[in-house]
Write an enzyme that holds these catalytic residues in place. Structure first.
Site, PDB file in Angstrom:
ATOM      1  N   ASP A 120      35.869  43.578  46.039  1.00  0.00           N
ATOM      2  CA  ASP A 120      36.687  42.363  46.013  1.00  0.00           C
ATOM      3  C   ASP A 120      37.206  41.921  47.374  1.00  0.00           C
ATOM      4  O   ASP A 120      37.870  40.881  47.454  1.00  0.00           O
ATOM      5  CB  ASP A 120      37.864  42.554  45.049  1.00  0.00           C
ATOM      6  CG  ASP A 120      37.398  42.561  43.607  1.00  0.00           C
ATOM      7  OD1 ASP A 120      36.584  41.692  43.256  1.00  0.00           O
ATOM      8  OD2 ASP A 120      37.827  43.440  42.839  1.00  0.00           O
ATOM      9  N   ASP A 153      30.387  38.876  38.842  1.00  0.00           N
ATOM     10  CA  ASP A 153      31.444  38.319  39.705  1.00  0.00           C
ATOM     11  C   ASP A 153      31.134  38.524  41.188  1.00  0.00           C
ATOM     12  O   ASP A 153      31.569  37.756  42.051  1.00  0.00           O
ATOM     13  CB  ASP A 153      32.800  38.998  39.439  1.00  0.00           C
ATOM     14  CG  ASP A 153      33.095  39.293  37.987  1.00  0.00           C
ATOM     15  OD1 ASP A 153      32.148  39.445  37.208  1.00  0.00           O
ATOM     16  OD2 ASP A 153      34.280  39.388  37.635  1.00  0.00           O
TER      17      ASP A 153
HETATM   18  N1  GLY Z   1      36.628  39.331  39.069  1.00  0.00           N
HETATM   19  C1  GLY Z   1      37.490  39.710  38.020  1.00  0.00           C
HETATM   20  C2  GLY Z   1      37.737  38.649  37.038  1.00  0.00           C
HETATM   21  O1  GLY Z   1      37.166  37.587  37.070  1.00  0.00           O
HETATM   22  O2  GLY Z   1      38.555  38.898  36.164  1.00  0.00           O
END
Ligand code: GLY
Length: 393
Positions: free
Chosen positions: A116, A175
């Protein structure tokens, strides 16, 4: 007779144009109003939260912002949305706030605990550098890209999203496509070609393994880190392993549109369109998705306005990348339909006790975490999409 029919035609087309003009003016007013509302909500949040080491992440109506520390995956969105507010409003207080919250994240550049760091640093420092070109910012962004690259395994050909645990050995979530923008930027700005190659290989393998024949996406694909073989295809935040979590689909369509912008490789444009087509075909009547496209409870299921906001922003970009006029119009219309809904009740938080911009987002329904609340990334991508529209995207 001929003159009369010519005059009629002129009057008819002038009338049509003025109808179209009136509609676009109404829509433009709605967009301006939403932007103005967003700016005023953020200005209030800056005053209330006040400590730049506290990062607003989620909130329920009637409650104060829930905040997190800098290593939470959502830490970059508050500074990032402050930059968008400043980009629109240009007042000194917002710029000062955006700088304070951004610079509080500086240590995150060395974070290698998950994938992230792209969200955390590129939404904050990436926007900051785009807008104010401060000399110290590129080094932070470059270091963050190097940190992200430590999670790349050449045997698998992917960046590992989360660390190995009892269930997964080398999980990659859709993601993660969003984090590639950090890599592309870094590669173009002194980080070297390797970062570009990692991003392209990651995008290629995600397209191969995360996308189903109908254009929907798996949330999690787990790999054997030694052989690179696929171990399992699961979900974490969706309804079922074989369902389509709407925010995952939105991350994917946005991520592939961005990857095509950065690479100009047609395979990625094609992938973005497949994901976008599925997303659009599964929207309900008000164009704001339910949290999962296969959630079984029909209209009683919670919405995810954040998935709508991410998709609207990605669709606006996609509409500028496709060369086919009909496809471009389709993606633009879908984006504007989503934004139109999000800019009005029940989605815009105006007139409520929420300090956020959007209501009715869902963090993780299976974990009963942040269901039907406001989420900072919903606000971030909503403001981004409004600005993209204003910029003529
Ligand atoms: N990347 C984590 C979410 O979208 O909850």
């Amino acid at each position: 007779m001929r003159l009369r029919s010519v005059l009629w035609s002129i009057a008819f087309f002038a009338g049509l144009q003025s109808i179209a003009g009136a509609q676009s003016t109404d829509f433009d007013r709605r967009i301006d109003h939403a932007l103005q509302f967003g700016v005023s909500q953020l200005r209030k949040s800056v005053t209330v939260v006040s400590d730049p080491l506290l990062l607003p992440i989620a909130v329920q109506q009637g409650s104060p912002w829930k905040t997190a520390g800098m290593y939470d995956w959502r830490s970059g969105f508050f500074p990032g949305v402050l930059w968008y507010a400043w980009e629109h409003d240009r007042s000194d207080d917002l710029k000062a706030a955006a700088e304070r919250w951004t610079e509080g994240l500086e240590p995150v550049k060395d974070y290698t605990g998950n994938h992230d760091v792209g969200f955390m640093i590129f939404c904050s420092y990436g926007n900051a550098y785009r807008l104010i070109k401060k000399d110290s910012y590129p080094a932070v962004i470059l270091q963050a890209a190097k940190s992200l690259a430590t999670r790349y395994n050449p045997q698998v050909g992917l960046i590992q999203s989360w660390n190995a645990g009892s269930r997964w050995k080398f999980p990659v979530i859709v993601d993660n496509m969003m984090n590639l923008e950090l890599m592309f930027w870094a590669s173009k700005n002194g980080g070297g070609k390797e970062l570009y190659d990692i991003a392209v290989t990651h995008a290629r393998n995600t397209a191969k393994n995360h996308i189903r024949p109908d254009g929907s996406t798996f949330h999690v694909v787990d790999y054997d880190p030694e052989s690179g073989a696929i171990r399992a295809k699961n979900t974490h935040q969706g309804y079922a392993d074989d369902s389509c979590w709407s925010r995952g689909q939105a991350w994917g369509l946005y991520g592939y549109a961005m990857t095509y912008r950065e690479t100009k490789l047609p395979e990625f444009l094609q992938t973005a369109c497949r994901l976008a087509d599925y997303f659009i075909a599964h929207l309900p009547a008000d164009n704001v998705p339910f949290w999962d496209f296969q959630a079984p409870g029909g209209s009683s299921e919670p919405r995810d306005s954040s998935a709508g906001a991410v998709a609207a922003s990605g669709l606006l970009e996609l509409s500028t990348l496709v060369t086919d006029k009909a496809a471009s119009a389709k993606y633009r219309k879908a984006a504007l339909d989503i934004l139109s809904s999000l800019s009005t009740p029940p989605y815009l938080a105006e007139g409520t006790t929420s300090p956020a911009i959007l209501l009715h987002a869902t963090g993780s329904k299976p974990h009963n975490a942040d269901v039907d609340v406001s989420l900072i990334y919903g606000d971030y991508y909503f403001m981004e999409a409004l600005l993209r529209y204003k910029r003529g995207m």
